[in-house]
Design a protein around this motif. Structure first.
Motif, PDB file in Angstrom:
ATOM      1  N   GLY A  10      68.570  39.257  45.010  1.00 27.58           N
ATOM      2  CA  GLY A  10      69.628  40.213  44.662  1.00 27.58           C
ATOM      3  C   GLY A  10      69.472  41.574  45.303  1.00 27.58           C
ATOM      4  O   GLY A  10      69.212  41.704  46.505  1.00 27.58           O
ATOM      5  N   SER A  11      69.581  42.593  44.468  1.00 26.26           N
ATOM      6  CA  SER A  11      69.657  43.965  44.979  1.00 26.26           C
ATOM      7  C   SER A  11      68.328  44.445  45.561  1.00 26.26           C
ATOM      8  O   SER A  11      68.303  45.334  46.409  1.00 26.26           O
ATOM      9  N   GLY A  12      67.226  43.875  45.113  1.00 26.59           N
ATOM     10  CA  GLY A  12      65.941  44.217  45.711  1.00 26.59           C
ATOM     11  C   GLY A  12      65.341  45.529  45.236  1.00 26.59           C
ATOM     12  O   GLY A  12      64.453  46.079  45.894  1.00 26.59           O
ATOM     13  N   SER A  13      65.761  46.009  44.072  1.00 28.24           N
ATOM     14  CA  SER A  13      65.182  47.270  43.598  1.00 28.24           C
ATOM     15  C   SER A  13      63.700  47.095  43.241  1.00 28.24           C
ATOM     16  O   SER A  13      62.912  48.029  43.404  1.00 28.24           O
ATOM     17  N   ASN A  14      63.318  45.912  42.805  1.00 26.92           N
ATOM     18  CA  ASN A  14      61.891  45.681  42.528  1.00 26.92           C
ATOM     19  C   ASN A  14      61.083  45.543  43.818  1.00 26.92           C
ATOM     20  O   ASN A  14      59.935  45.984  43.886  1.00 26.92           O
ATOM     21  N   ALA A  87      60.526  38.776  42.950  1.00 24.49           N
ATOM     22  CA  ALA A  87      61.133  40.037  42.517  1.00 24.49           C
ATOM     23  C   ALA A  87      62.646  39.841  42.411  1.00 24.49           C
ATOM     24  O   ALA A  87      63.405  40.241  43.289  1.00 24.49           O
ATOM     25  N   GLY A  88      63.046  39.185  41.310  1.00 23.19           N
ATOM     26  CA  GLY A  88      64.458  38.847  41.176  1.00 23.19           C
ATOM     27  C   GLY A  88      64.795  37.615  42.003  1.00 23.19           C
ATOM     28  O   GLY A  88      65.835  37.548  42.639  1.00 23.19           O
ATOM     29  N   TRP A  89      63.899  36.643  41.990  1.00 22.36           N
ATOM     30  CA  TRP A  89      64.126  35.353  42.689  1.00 22.36           C
ATOM     31  C   TRP A  89      64.812  34.426  41.700  1.00 22.36           C
ATOM     32  O   TRP A  89      64.213  34.051  40.691  1.00 22.36           O
ATOM     33  N   MET A  90      66.062  34.075  41.943  1.00 21.57           N
ATOM     34  CA  MET A  90      66.860  33.378  40.946  1.00 21.57           C
ATOM     35  C   MET A  90      66.892  31.862  41.142  1.00 21.57           C
ATOM     36  O   MET A  90      67.857  31.205  40.773  1.00 21.57           O
ATOM     37  N   ILE A 108      58.618  38.734  37.734  1.00 17.15           N
ATOM     38  CA  ILE A 108      59.093  39.757  36.795  1.00 17.15           C
ATOM     39  C   ILE A 108      60.335  39.227  36.094  1.00 17.15           C
ATOM     40  O   ILE A 108      61.228  38.672  36.731  1.00 17.15           O
ATOM     41  N   HIS A 109      60.349  39.383  34.771  1.00 16.50           N
ATOM     42  CA  HIS A 109      61.451  38.837  33.964  1.00 16.50           C
ATOM     43  C   HIS A 109      61.963  39.921  33.012  1.00 16.50           C
ATOM     44  O   HIS A 109      61.161  40.617  32.381  1.00 16.50           O
ATOM     45  N   PRO A 110      63.299  40.033  32.855  1.00 15.76           N
ATOM     46  CA  PRO A 110      63.847  41.144  32.069  1.00 15.76           C
ATOM     47  C   PRO A 110      63.953  40.879  30.559  1.00 15.76           C
ATOM     48  O   PRO A 110      65.018  41.063  29.969  1.00 15.76           O
ATOM     49  N   GLY A 118      64.772  32.182  30.842  1.00 14.04           N
ATOM     50  CA  GLY A 118      65.905  31.654  31.608  1.00 14.04           C
ATOM     51  C   GLY A 118      66.832  32.745  32.117  1.00 14.04           C
ATOM     52  O   GLY A 118      66.458  33.912  32.174  1.00 14.04           O
ATOM     53  N   HIS A 167      70.279  46.773  31.143  1.00  9.64           N
ATOM     54  CA  HIS A 167      69.524  46.270  32.294  1.00  9.64           C
ATOM     55  C   HIS A 167      68.984  47.432  33.135  1.00  9.64           C
ATOM     56  O   HIS A 167      67.843  47.409  33.605  1.00  9.64           O
ATOM     57  N   GLN A 171      65.165  48.121  34.031  1.00 11.31           N
ATOM     58  CA  GLN A 171      64.689  48.158  35.419  1.00 11.31           C
ATOM     59  C   GLN A 171      63.799  49.369  35.710  1.00 11.31           C
ATOM     60  O   GLN A 171      62.885  49.273  36.531  1.00 11.31           O
ATOM     61  N   GLU A 174      60.600  48.031  34.822  1.00 10.80           N
ATOM     62  CA  GLU A 174      60.169  46.998  35.787  1.00 10.80           C
ATOM     63  C   GLU A 174      59.533  47.651  37.012  1.00 10.80           C
ATOM     64  O   GLU A 174      58.475  47.226  37.480  1.00 10.80           O
TER      65      GLU A 174
HETATM   66  C1  GAR Z   1      65.310  42.082  37.707  1.00 10.97           C
HETATM   67  O1  GAR Z   1      65.760  42.766  36.585  1.00 10.97           O
HETATM   68  C2  GAR Z   1      64.450  40.911  37.313  1.00 10.97           C
HETATM   69  O2  GAR Z   1      63.756  41.110  36.123  1.00 10.97           O
HETATM   70  C3  GAR Z   1      65.467  39.826  37.160  1.00 10.97           C
HETATM   71  O3  GAR Z   1      66.387  40.043  38.197  1.00 10.97           O
HETATM   72  C4  GAR Z   1      66.482  41.429  38.451  1.00 10.97           C
HETATM   73  C5  GAR Z   1      66.421  41.662  39.951  1.00 10.97           C
HETATM   74  O4  GAR Z   1      66.687  42.996  40.257  1.00 10.97           O
HETATM   75  N1  GAR Z   1      64.856  38.535  37.258  1.00 10.97           N
HETATM   76  C6  GAR Z   1      65.264  37.473  36.580  1.00 10.97           C
HETATM   77  O5  GAR Z   1      66.198  37.483  35.818  1.00 10.97           O
HETATM   78  C7  GAR Z   1      64.450  36.216  36.835  1.00 10.97           C
HETATM   79  N2  GAR Z   1      64.911  35.141  36.013  1.00 10.97           N
HETATM   80  P1  GAR Z   1      66.364  43.578  41.708  1.00 10.97           P
HETATM   81  O6  GAR Z   1      66.945  42.619  42.727  1.00 10.97           O
HETATM   82  O7  GAR Z   1      67.057  44.900  41.751  1.00 10.97           O
HETATM   83  O8  GAR Z   1      64.880  43.701  41.853  1.00 10.97           O
END
Ligand code: GAR
Length: 200
Positions: A10-14, A87-90, A108-110, A118, A167, A171, A174
């Motif tokens: 996703g956005s990759g902020s982590n 890091a936000g691997w879905m 990392i899990h929110p 999940g 969220h 973050q 996180e």
């Molecule tokens: C984060 O909040 C992470 O905890 C979550 O996705 C987001 C990614 O944000 N991960 C999950 O839900 C894993 N099941 P980012 O792309 O900005 O780092």
């Protein structure tokens, strides 16, 4: 320095938080490669801006999870990765990936695991009406969102929270604990290794 591979959807902020902690010398590591699975993932442009190598592996082009993970393992080996950070691997990962990096995959899990495993963990917490949620950094095991917990941070749920506002508050935490937990895991791994070989 630890040789990290980071995977993001996703956005990759982590991802950015880990890269920043390295730049700020809070984490003694280097990012060998960012693997992303969605062509649109903003994580990729963040990496490019920092001069970090990126590889797009689109899961839609592989016939099942195992074949996809095999390609991931091959790529991580090519980039000489020692520790893998989700890091936000879905995507659900299989034993193909887990067995290639035993006890060296961090997620990392929110939510405060074991609550709200999940997808849609933030929405799940809102719906449940809990007053405190948070985030968890843990070692990855085969069962989704299980595995030894490295660090957690608590976050209050406020009366007017939406999934977005909550969220965003999660973050912030996180970004603080993920780099710390990576350092902690590497240290713990080193201590185990040294003491085991010390006995032998
Ligand atoms: C984060 O909040 C992470 O905890 C979550 O996705 C987001 C990614 O944000 N991960 C999950 O839900 C894993 N099941 P980012 O792309 O900005 O780092």
């Amino acid at each position: 320095p630890l040789k990290l591979g980071i995977m993001a959807s996703g956005s990759g902020s982590n991802f950015e938080a880990v890269a920043q902690a390295i730049d700020d010398k809070q984490l003694n590591a280097q990012i060998q490669v960012l693997i992303y699975n969605n062509p649109a993932a903003k994580a990729a442009s963040r990496a490019a801006k920092r001069g970090i190598e990126t590889v797009l592996l689109n899961h839609r082009e592989y016939k099942n999870r195992e074949v996809f993970d095999q390609k991931i393992v091959q790529t991580l080996r090519e980039y000489d990765v020692e520790w893998l950070i989700l890091a936000g691997w879905m995507r659900v990962v299989t034993s193909v990936l887990i067995d290639a990096f035993p006890d060296r995959i961090i997620n990392i899990h929110p939510s405060l695991l074991p609550s709200f495993k999940g997808i849609h963990a933030v929405e799940q917490a809102l719906k449940a009406g809990v007053k405190i949620t948070g985030c968890t950094v843990h070692l990855v095991r085969l069962e989704v969102d299980s595995g030894p917990i490295l660090m957690q941070a608590a976050v209050p749920i406020l009366p007017d929270d939406t999934a977005e506002t909550l969220h965003a508050r999660i973050q912030v935490q996180e970004h603080r604990i993920l780099p710390q937990a990576i350092a902690l895991a590497a240290q713990a791994n080193l201590i185990t290794h040294v003491s085991v070989s010390g006995i032998g």
